[in-house]
Design a protein around this motif. Structure first.
Motif, PDB file in Angstrom:
ATOM      1  N   LEU B  42       0.727  -1.339   0.097  1.00 58.58           N
ATOM      2  CA  LEU B  42       0.127   0.092  -0.014  1.00 58.58           C
ATOM      3  C   LEU B  42       0.879   1.142   0.123  1.00 58.58           C
ATOM      4  O   LEU B  42       0.479   2.023  -0.708  1.00 58.58           O
ATOM      5  N   VAL B  43       2.009   1.154   0.774  1.00 56.85           N
ATOM      6  CA  VAL B  43       2.937   2.430   0.632  1.00 56.85           C
ATOM      7  C   VAL B  43       3.659   2.585  -0.806  1.00 56.85           C
ATOM      8  O   VAL B  43       3.707   3.632  -1.238  1.00 56.85           O
ATOM      9  N   ALA B  44       3.835   1.454  -1.291  1.00 55.83           N
ATOM     10  CA  ALA B  44       4.430   1.332  -2.904  1.00 55.83           C
ATOM     11  C   ALA B  44       3.361   2.083  -3.709  1.00 55.83           C
ATOM     12  O   ALA B  44       3.948   2.786  -4.494  1.00 55.83           O
ATOM     13  N   VAL B  45       2.159   1.705  -3.436  1.00 52.39           N
ATOM     14  CA  VAL B  45       1.229   2.271  -4.425  1.00 52.39           C
ATOM     15  C   VAL B  45       1.047   3.807  -4.155  1.00 52.39           C
ATOM     16  O   VAL B  45       0.829   4.635  -5.074  1.00 52.39           O
ATOM     17  N   ALA B  46       1.100   4.247  -2.877  1.00 50.62           N
ATOM     18  CA  ALA B  46       1.007   5.530  -2.537  1.00 50.62           C
ATOM     19  C   ALA B  46       2.194   6.351  -3.186  1.00 50.62           C
ATOM     20  O   ALA B  46       2.414   7.586  -3.689  1.00 50.62           O
ATOM     21  N   GLN B  47       3.280   5.590  -3.142  1.00 53.56           N
ATOM     22  CA  GLN B  47       4.590   6.267  -3.646  1.00 53.56           C
ATOM     23  C   GLN B  47       4.342   6.377  -5.148  1.00 53.56           C
ATOM     24  O   GLN B  47       4.665   7.517  -5.797  1.00 53.56           O
ATOM     25  N   GLY B  48       3.700   5.421  -5.865  1.00 57.81           N
ATOM     26  CA  GLY B  48       3.411   5.496  -7.260  1.00 57.81           C
ATOM     27  C   GLY B  48       2.681   6.555  -7.612  1.00 57.81           C
ATOM     28  O   GLY B  48       2.765   7.301  -8.599  1.00 57.81           O
ATOM     29  N   GLY B  49       1.731   6.715  -6.788  1.00 59.01           N
ATOM     30  CA  GLY B  49       0.608   7.967  -7.041  1.00 59.01           C
ATOM     31  C   GLY B  49       1.175   9.589  -6.971  1.00 59.01           C
ATOM     32  O   GLY B  49       1.233  10.202  -7.818  1.00 59.01           O
ATOM     33  N   ILE B  50       2.191   9.488  -5.935  1.00 56.14           N
ATOM     34  CA  ILE B  50       3.133  10.608  -5.814  1.00 56.14           C
ATOM     35  C   ILE B  50       3.860  10.855  -7.010  1.00 56.14           C
ATOM     36  O   ILE B  50       4.342  11.975  -7.680  1.00 56.14           O
ATOM     37  N   GLY B  51       4.519   9.573  -7.478  1.00 56.21           N
ATOM     38  CA  GLY B  51       5.365   9.573  -8.799  1.00 56.21           C
ATOM     39  C   GLY B  51       4.398  10.162 -10.061  1.00 56.21           C
ATOM     40  O   GLY B  51       4.910  10.713 -10.891  1.00 56.21           O
ATOM     41  N   VAL B  52       3.398   9.624 -10.217  1.00 53.97           N
ATOM     42  CA  VAL B  52       2.411   9.931 -11.168  1.00 53.97           C
ATOM     43  C   VAL B  52       2.034  11.688 -11.281  1.00 53.97           C
ATOM     44  O   VAL B  52       2.144  12.206 -12.273  1.00 53.97           O
ATOM     45  N   TYR B  53       1.775  11.972  -9.939  1.00 55.00           N
ATOM     46  CA  TYR B  53       1.619  13.373  -9.922  1.00 55.00           C
ATOM     47  C   TYR B  53       2.972  14.361 -10.391  1.00 55.00           C
ATOM     48  O   TYR B  53       2.748  15.324 -11.104  1.00 55.00           O
ATOM     49  N   ILE B  54       4.117  13.633  -9.851  1.00 52.50           N
ATOM     50  CA  ILE B  54       5.322  14.448 -10.415  1.00 52.50           C
ATOM     51  C   ILE B  54       5.556  14.589 -11.873  1.00 52.50           C
ATOM     52  O   ILE B  54       5.519  15.511 -12.391  1.00 52.50           O
ATOM     53  N   ALA B  55       5.162  13.154 -12.480  1.00 51.59           N
ATOM     54  CA  ALA B  55       5.204  13.209 -13.718  1.00 51.59           C
ATOM     55  C   ALA B  55       4.319  14.158 -14.644  1.00 51.59           C
ATOM     56  O   ALA B  55       4.628  14.474 -15.725  1.00 51.59           O
ATOM     57  N   TRP B  56       2.971  14.176 -14.072  1.00 57.67           N
ATOM     58  CA  TRP B  56       2.053  14.687 -14.782  1.00 57.67           C
ATOM     59  C   TRP B  56       2.124  16.273 -14.561  1.00 57.67           C
ATOM     60  O   TRP B  56       2.272  16.986 -15.696  1.00 57.67           O
ATOM     61  N   THR B  57       2.527  16.860 -13.501  1.00 61.78           N
ATOM     62  CA  THR B  57       2.533  18.348 -13.261  1.00 61.78           C
ATOM     63  C   THR B  57       3.968  19.009 -13.281  1.00 61.78           C
ATOM     64  O   THR B  57       3.994  20.097 -13.240  1.00 61.78           O
ATOM     65  N   ARG B  58       4.881  18.140 -13.618  1.00 59.66           N
ATOM     66  CA  ARG B  58       6.289  18.630 -13.410  1.00 59.66           C
ATOM     67  C   ARG B  58       6.558  19.177 -12.138  1.00 59.66           C
ATOM     68  O   ARG B  58       7.269  20.344 -12.311  1.00 59.66           O
TER      69      ARG B  58
END
Lengths: 122, 97
Positions: B42-58
């Motif tokens: 679950l922590v890894a999924v949360a980290q993936g969500g943060i990574g998607v946010y970083i990649a989307w919004t720069r």
């Protein structure tokens, strides 16, 4: 056009990482016991996170330095084997004690003494 | 709607499905080791969500949160694996003595 191409490559990396995370979650539900569930919790999860970080790094690379993303990747790669080793060792000991798996290492046991459950396999 | 936007949305959908699938194992896990593993995922999924946010919004402001989350999850999992008592003993006092 060039910026759009970089964006699509980054999005493909991020999508591959998200799908690997989904595979990890599905394996966590589908596998049989705790020792089996260690595998999807250790390997595709780390690879998925690293792919997502590579995608994010490709996207933000020319403007911002990506030291924090590299640091997050290094921490994930270093922490996952330690957790898998600790939890897998614990699950293995309890499975041997409960009798749900057998201790199958007679060749190793010849050199390391009796097994983890205190008796030799006959 | 560009191609990349469709790919971001697909990634977020995959991460959401992974979140709910992991929560199923977190609620239904027979032992606490299963719950520990699913919390790690679950922590890894949360980290993936943060990574998607970083990649989307720069926007790399939440990258520090990635590192902090990884360190806290590592300490939590190792602590639980160290100080855990078994499930099929009665109370924790009986397990220690």
């Amino acid at each position: 056009m060039s910026d759009d191409f970089v964006e699509i490559i980054s999005a493909l990396f991020v999508l591959a990482g998200a799908l690997l995370t989904l595979c990890s979650a599905i394996g966590l539900v589908r596998f049989r016991d705790t020792l089996g569930r260690m595998h999807p919790a250790a390997k595709p999860q780390v690879l998925g996170l690293v792919l997502i970080l590579i995608g994010a790094g490709i996207r933000v690379f020319p403007d911002i330095d990506l030291g924090m993303l590299v640091l997050a990747g290094i921490v994930a790669v270093c922490a996952a084997p330690v957790i898998a080793n600790r939890v897998g060792n614990l699950a293995y000991r309890e499975s041997v004690q409960d009798g749900t798996i057998t201790h199958e290492a007679p060749v190793l046991e010849k050199y390391t003494g009796p097994g983890i459950d205190g008796r030799r396999d006959s | 709607m560009s191609v990349a936007l469709v790919l971001w949305i697909l990634a977020i959908v995959a991460l959401t499905a992974a979140l709910f699938t992991t929560v199923i194992r977190l609620l239904a896990g027979p032992t606490t080791l299963d719950r520990l593993i699913s919390l790690d995922t679950l922590v890894a999924v949360a980290q993936g969500g943060i990574g998607v946010y970083i990649a989307w919004t720069r926007d790399t402001t939440p990258a520090a949160a990635l590192v902090a989350l990884a360190l806290v999850a590592f300490l939590g999992s190792v602590s639980v694996a160290r100080f855990r008592v078994r499930d099929n003993v009665g109370t924790p006092e009986e397990a220690i003595t």
